[in-house]
Scaffold this motif. Sequence first.
Motif, PDB file in Angstrom:
ATOM      1  N   VAL A  91       0.854  -1.186   0.000  1.00 23.10           N
ATOM      2  CA  VAL A  91       0.000   0.000   0.000  1.00 23.10           C
ATOM      3  C   VAL A  91       0.891   1.237   0.000  1.00 23.10           C
ATOM      4  CG1 VAL A  91      -1.773   1.311   1.232  1.00 23.10           C
ATOM      5  CG2 VAL A  91      -1.808  -1.202   1.307  1.00 23.10           C
ATOM      6  N   VAL A  92       0.608   2.167  -0.900  1.00 21.24           N
ATOM      7  CA  VAL A  92       1.251   3.481  -0.886  1.00 21.24           C
ATOM      8  C   VAL A  92       0.166   4.490  -0.516  1.00 21.24           C
ATOM      9  CG1 VAL A  92       2.486   5.228  -2.197  1.00 21.24           C
ATOM     10  CG2 VAL A  92       2.937   2.805  -2.630  1.00 21.24           C
ATOM     11  N   TYR A  93       0.346   5.152   0.621  1.00 16.62           N
ATOM     12  CA  TYR A  93      -0.694   5.994   1.234  1.00 16.62           C
ATOM     13  C   TYR A  93      -0.187   7.436   1.212  1.00 16.62           C
ATOM     14  CZ  TYR A  93      -4.405   6.856   4.781  1.00 16.62           C
ATOM     15  OH  TYR A  93      -5.514   7.273   5.468  1.00 16.62           O
ATOM     16  N   VAL A  94      -0.812   8.277   0.403  1.00 15.21           N
ATOM     17  CA  VAL A  94      -0.346   9.646   0.195  1.00 15.21           C
ATOM     18  C   VAL A  94      -1.194  10.619   1.003  1.00 15.21           C
ATOM     19  CG1 VAL A  94       0.106  11.431  -1.524  1.00 15.21           C
ATOM     20  CG2 VAL A  94       0.508   9.024  -2.084  1.00 15.21           C
ATOM     21  N   GLY A  95      -0.525  11.498   1.720  1.00 15.17           N
ATOM     22  CA  GLY A  95      -1.207  12.450   2.581  1.00 15.17           C
ATOM     23  C   GLY A  95      -1.656  13.708   1.867  1.00 15.17           C
ATOM     24  N   GLY A  96      -2.384  14.554   2.603  1.00 13.50           N
ATOM     25  CA  GLY A  96      -2.942  15.779   2.062  1.00 13.50           C
ATOM     26  C   GLY A  96      -1.987  16.947   2.123  1.00 13.50           C
ATOM     27  N   GLY A  97      -2.408  18.049   1.506  1.00 14.04           N
ATOM     28  CA  GLY A  97      -1.601  19.262   1.430  1.00 14.04           C
ATOM     29  C   GLY A  97      -1.775  19.901   0.068  1.00 14.04           C
ATOM     30  N   SER A  98      -0.679  20.323  -0.526  1.00 12.26           N
ATOM     31  CA  SER A  98      -0.720  20.986  -1.833  1.00 12.26           C
ATOM     32  C   SER A  98      -0.526  19.968  -2.953  1.00 12.26           C
ATOM     33  CB  SER A  98       0.379  22.056  -1.927  1.00 12.26           C
ATOM     34  OG  SER A  98       0.491  22.533  -3.249  1.00 12.26           O
ATOM     35  N   THR A  99      -1.550  19.796  -3.776  1.00 13.66           N
ATOM     36  CA  THR A  99      -1.445  18.866  -4.906  1.00 13.66           C
ATOM     37  C   THR A  99      -0.399  19.330  -5.902  1.00 13.66           C
ATOM     38  OG1 THR A  99      -3.814  18.381  -4.675  1.00 13.66           O
ATOM     39  CG2 THR A  99      -2.739  17.700  -6.718  1.00 13.66           C
ATOM     40  N   ALA A 100      -0.380  20.623  -6.224  1.00 13.52           N
ATOM     41  CA  ALA A 100       0.566  21.138  -7.218  1.00 13.52           C
ATOM     42  C   ALA A 100       2.006  20.940  -6.748  1.00 13.52           C
ATOM     43  CB  ALA A 100       0.289  22.616  -7.482  1.00 13.52           C
ATOM     44  N   ASN A 101       2.269  21.231  -5.476  1.00  7.96           N
ATOM     45  CA  ASN A 101       3.631  21.061  -4.960  1.00  7.96           C
ATOM     46  C   ASN A 101       4.024  19.589  -4.929  1.00  7.96           C
ATOM     47  OD1 ASN A 101       3.579  23.794  -4.643  1.00  7.96           O
ATOM     48  ND2 ASN A 101       3.601  23.791  -2.402  1.00  7.96           N
ATOM     49  N   LEU A 102       3.101  18.717  -4.524  1.00  7.06           N
ATOM     50  CA  LEU A 102       3.367  17.288  -4.496  1.00  7.06           C
ATOM     51  C   LEU A 102       3.812  16.797  -5.875  1.00  7.06           C
ATOM     52  CD1 LEU A 102       1.056  14.519  -3.056  1.00  7.06           C
ATOM     53  CD2 LEU A 102       1.666  14.487  -5.443  1.00  7.06           C
TER      54      LEU A 102
END
Length: 238
Positions: A91-102
């Motif tokens: 599982v690769v679990y990606v957190g929240g924040g800035s989509t553009a920066n990610l």
Amino acid sequence: MGPAPARRVALLGGGFSTDDDRLLDDWVLAQTPAPRPRVCFVPTASGDADAYVEQFLDAFHGRDCRPSVLRLFRRELDDEELRTHLLSQDVVYVGGGSTANLLAVWRAHGVDRLMREAHSRGALVCGISAGANCWADACHTDSFGPLTPLRDGLGLVAGSVCPHYDSEPGRRASYRTSVAQGRLPAGWALEDGVGVLLENGRFKEGVTRSRGSRAYRVFPNGAALAEERGLTCRPLGR
């Protein structure tokens, strides 16, 4: 040679960072057949915020899984180690924040290519907010301040994604207008508390931890606001 592994994406409207009941995270872990799945948290969208990392570790240590964290702002792995680590995950679990920066940081480190490879090899890729947005062709994001269409995702989910559909003022109407005007393709809208599992590009299951929370398909229909079609969501827990 056996059949190709299923390509799966879970779009989350909650999880350890917002909920105390662990229902959505338990559902995520149940999607892998591994007895103790490897779960890698990727907090890039938050700038690898230490408090967010600690929140993940507190939530997943002691559970029947093997958690790890991939930091890119203080990167320690070379290219081969990075590839080996990501491709070993269930599982690769990606957190929240800035989509553009990610997305920009991932591309700088080649992580966008590794995410596609992990997905093609059968890892479940998932996440909340920016961690849901990133997998689609496009999304509705506040990365630039006001809500803005962003056609810059990884393309593992056809169309667009809009998180926080019921909890952030203006989200619903703005997303429906963007889809109706063709600024975003048809897509998936997630209220808080729901999870949507896509397998090989098709809807497989919707779940909810909150009575009344919904997920939707949103389509242009020639009107000022796009059409919503509610998805059946199975209640989690009691």
